[in-house]
Design a protein around this motif. Sequence first.
Motif, mmCIF file in Angstrom:
data_model
loop_
_atom_site.group_PDB
_atom_site.id
_atom_site.type_symbol
_atom_site.label_atom_id
_atom_site.label_comp_id
_atom_site.label_asym_id
_atom_site.label_seq_id
_atom_site.Cartn_x
_atom_site.Cartn_y
_atom_site.Cartn_z
ATOM 1 N N ASP A 37 -1.636 -7.751 -3.429
ATOM 2 C CA ASP A 37 -0.445 -8.150 -2.677
ATOM 3 C C ASP A 37 -0.774 -8.285 -1.190
ATOM 4 O O ASP A 37 -0.321 -9.226 -0.534
ATOM 5 C CB ASP A 37 0.636 -7.087 -2.930
ATOM 6 N N LEU A 38 -1.528 -7.355 -0.694
ATOM 7 C CA LEU A 38 -1.918 -7.414 0.720
ATOM 8 C C LEU A 38 -2.856 -8.588 0.968
ATOM 9 O O LEU A 38 -2.798 -9.224 2.023
ATOM 10 C CB LEU A 38 -2.628 -6.119 1.125
ATOM 11 N N ARG A 39 -3.666 -8.836 -0.045
ATOM 12 C CA ARG A 39 -4.594 -9.940 0.085
ATOM 13 C C ARG A 39 -3.832 -11.258 0.176
ATOM 14 O O ARG A 39 -4.160 -12.119 1.000
ATOM 15 C CB ARG A 39 -5.515 -9.953 -1.119
ATOM 16 N N LYS A 40 -2.823 -11.433 -0.643
ATOM 17 C CA LYS A 40 -1.999 -12.639 -0.613
ATOM 18 C C LYS A 40 -1.287 -12.751 0.724
ATOM 19 O O LYS A 40 -1.196 -13.846 1.299
ATOM 20 C CB LYS A 40 -0.983 -12.609 -1.755
ATOM 21 N N GLU A 41 -0.805 -11.648 1.198
ATOM 22 C CA GLU A 41 -0.124 -11.641 2.497
ATOM 23 C C GLU A 41 -1.106 -12.011 3.597
ATOM 24 O O GLU A 41 -0.782 -12.764 4.514
ATOM 25 C CB GLU A 41 0.494 -10.253 2.738
ATOM 26 N N GLU A 97 -3.865 -13.831 3.250
ATOM 27 C CA GLU A 97 -4.164 -15.246 3.082
ATOM 28 C C GLU A 97 -3.024 -16.106 3.646
ATOM 29 O O GLU A 97 -3.253 -17.118 4.321
ATOM 30 C CB GLU A 97 -4.383 -15.577 1.599
ATOM 31 N N ARG A 98 -1.811 -15.699 3.324
ATOM 32 C CA ARG A 98 -0.647 -16.414 3.820
ATOM 33 C C ARG A 98 -0.602 -16.381 5.355
ATOM 34 O O ARG A 98 -0.360 -17.387 6.021
ATOM 35 C CB ARG A 98 0.638 -15.813 3.231
#
Length: 125
Positions: free
Chosen positions: A1-5, A7-8
């Motif tokens: 989830d943090l990784r997606k955040e 990346e975003r």
Amino acid sequence: DLRKELERLTEDRSRILDELNQISSKNEREKYVLHEKIEFMEQEYQERMARREDAARAELQALHERQIKEVFKEIEYEKQKLLLYKRSAENELHDNAQTMAEVLAIHERCAAHHTKVTESLAEFR
């Protein structure tokens, strides 16, 4: 989830940086266009001022020429007046000389007549 955040956020950051670069490029182009417009306006202003200065100079020169011509006309008028006065004085002098000659002739005739009268009186006595 943090990784997606992350990346975003990275994508958002990249997108924002791209937008800022586009805005900066656009601002540079606008700045260049404005600079060119300003230079053109300055050049037009300089040319317009030079034309006005030339026109003012020509007008001033024409005014001076008119004033000089007017002064020469006045001088010529005064010269003609003086010539007229001179001719008048010469004519008067000539008339006075003729009158004086006539007076002298009359005086001589009177003197001659007086002499005759005196001689006649002397003979009469």
